[in-house]
Scaffold this active site. Structure first.
Site, mmCIF file in Angstrom:
data_model
loop_
_atom_site.group_PDB
_atom_site.id
_atom_site.type_symbol
_atom_site.label_atom_id
_atom_site.label_comp_id
_atom_site.label_asym_id
_atom_site.label_seq_id
_atom_site.Cartn_x
_atom_site.Cartn_y
_atom_site.Cartn_z
ATOM 1 N N HIS A 120 0.847 -1.215 0.000
ATOM 2 C CA HIS A 120 0.000 0.000 0.000
ATOM 3 C C HIS A 120 0.875 1.254 0.000
ATOM 4 O O HIS A 120 0.619 2.209 -0.731
ATOM 5 C CB HIS A 120 -0.884 0.055 1.260
ATOM 6 C CG HIS A 120 -1.905 -1.034 1.373
ATOM 7 N ND1 HIS A 120 -2.027 -1.825 2.496
ATOM 8 C CD2 HIS A 120 -2.871 -1.449 0.520
ATOM 9 C CE1 HIS A 120 -3.021 -2.683 2.323
ATOM 10 N NE2 HIS A 120 -3.552 -2.474 1.131
ATOM 11 N N LYS B 181 -18.461 -6.840 5.289
ATOM 12 C CA LYS B 181 -17.243 -7.659 5.190
ATOM 13 C C LYS B 181 -16.975 -8.330 6.535
ATOM 14 O O LYS B 181 -17.477 -7.887 7.565
ATOM 15 C CB LYS B 181 -16.051 -6.769 4.812
ATOM 16 C CG LYS B 181 -15.932 -6.558 3.309
ATOM 17 C CD LYS B 181 -14.626 -5.951 2.941
ATOM 18 C CE LYS B 181 -13.642 -6.994 2.499
ATOM 19 N NZ LYS B 181 -12.470 -6.449 1.820
ATOM 20 N N ARG C 196 -2.352 -6.218 -8.738
ATOM 21 C CA ARG C 196 -1.147 -7.053 -8.678
ATOM 22 C C ARG C 196 -1.250 -8.112 -9.778
ATOM 23 O O ARG C 196 -0.970 -7.839 -10.917
ATOM 24 C CB ARG C 196 -1.022 -7.707 -7.286
ATOM 25 C CG ARG C 196 -0.781 -6.715 -6.158
ATOM 26 C CD ARG C 196 -1.178 -7.287 -4.818
ATOM 27 N NE ARG C 196 -2.606 -7.639 -4.816
ATOM 28 C CZ ARG C 196 -3.294 -8.016 -3.762
ATOM 29 N NH1 ARG C 196 -2.699 -8.153 -2.604
ATOM 30 N NH2 ARG C 196 -4.581 -8.283 -3.850
ATOM 31 N N SER D 297 -2.840 -7.832 2.830
ATOM 32 C CA SER D 297 -3.093 -7.691 4.271
ATOM 33 C C SER D 297 -3.540 -9.031 4.859
ATOM 34 O O SER D 297 -3.191 -9.375 5.983
ATOM 35 C CB SER D 297 -4.189 -6.644 4.517
ATOM 36 O OG SER D 297 -3.766 -5.384 4.090
#
Ligand code: PNS
Length: 166
Positions: free
Chosen positions: A19, A43, A93, A131
Site C-alpha cells: 500500500h 465484510k 497485482r 493484508s
C-alpha cells in the site's frame, strides 16, 4: 490551477509496504491523496478497528504533506463526491485482481457515470503481498518483517499476543 485529488479506498487491515509503495508512486501523479478507510459492515470483521487502521495509516504516511486519511461508510461513489475527488486509485497485482476490480469499476460507473479509477501496479517486490496474508502469517507467529513497516509489525505482535492470552 485545480489540484488533482485522488481517493485510495480500502480496508487496510493493516496497511502493508505494498500500500505504501502505491501511495508513494501515486504522489508523482496526484497533487493530493485521500486514503479512505472502509468502516466494514458486510465484510468479515476486521482484525484492527477502524480507529486503529486510521492511526497506523497516519503514522506511516506522516512524512507526506499531501496525504490525508479519512474513514468512510456506505458507497464509495458518495465518498468520492463528498471529497470532491477527481479519481479513485486502486492497486492491481496479479491477473486474479482484475475480475474483482473490473466488477467494481462498472458497478461504480452505473452509480455515477463520471466515476474514474486509475490502476497502478506496486513494485514487483510486493506482487504477492496482501493484508490477509500478513494477518495470517503474524497470527501463527511468522515474521512479517519487510512486508509491513516496523511499527505495524509491533502492532500485529501486540494484537496476537493479547488474542492468544485470552
Ligand atoms: O481493500 P479492499 O477490501 O479491496 O477495498 C474494497 C473497497 C473498500 C474499495 C470496496 O469494498 C468499496 O468500495 N466499498 C464501499 C461500498 C461500495 O461502494 N460498494 C459498491 C462498490 S461496487
Amino acid at each position: 490551477m485545480k489540484k488533482v485529488v485522488a481517493i485510495y479506498p480500502g480496508t487496510f487491515d493493516p496497511v502493508t509496504n505494498g500500500h505504501l509503495d502505491l501511495i508513494q508512486r501515486s504522489l508523482r501523479i496526484f497533487d493530493e491523496l485521500i486514503v479512505g478507510v472502509l468502516v466494514n459492515r458486510e465484510k468479515a470483521p476486521a482484525l484492527f478497528s477502524v480507529e486503529e487502521r486510521i492511526e497506523m495509516l497516519r503514522e506511516t504516511t506522516a512524512g507526506y504533506g499531501n496525504v490525508r486519511v479519512e474513514q468512510f461508510e456506505g458507497l464509495l461513489v458518495d465518498f468520492v463526491k463528498r471529497m470532491n475527488a477527481d479519481a479513485v486509485l486502486r492497486g492491481i497485482r496479479a491477473i486474479s485482481d482484475y475480475e474483482y476490480e473490473m466488477q467494481m469499476v462498472w458497478m461504480n460507473r452505473k452509480l455515477n457515470p463520471h466515476f474514474e479509477t486509475i490502476f497502478m501496479m506496486p513494485s514487483e517486490a510486493y506482487a504477492f503481498l496482501s493484508s490477509r496474508l500478513v494477518r495470517q502469517i503474524a497470527s501463527y507467529g511468522g515474521s512479517v518483517k519487510n512486508l509491513v513497516p516496523p511499527l505495524i509489525e509491533a502492532r500485529l505482535m501486540a494484537k496476537f499476543a493479547v488474542t492468544s492470552r485470552k
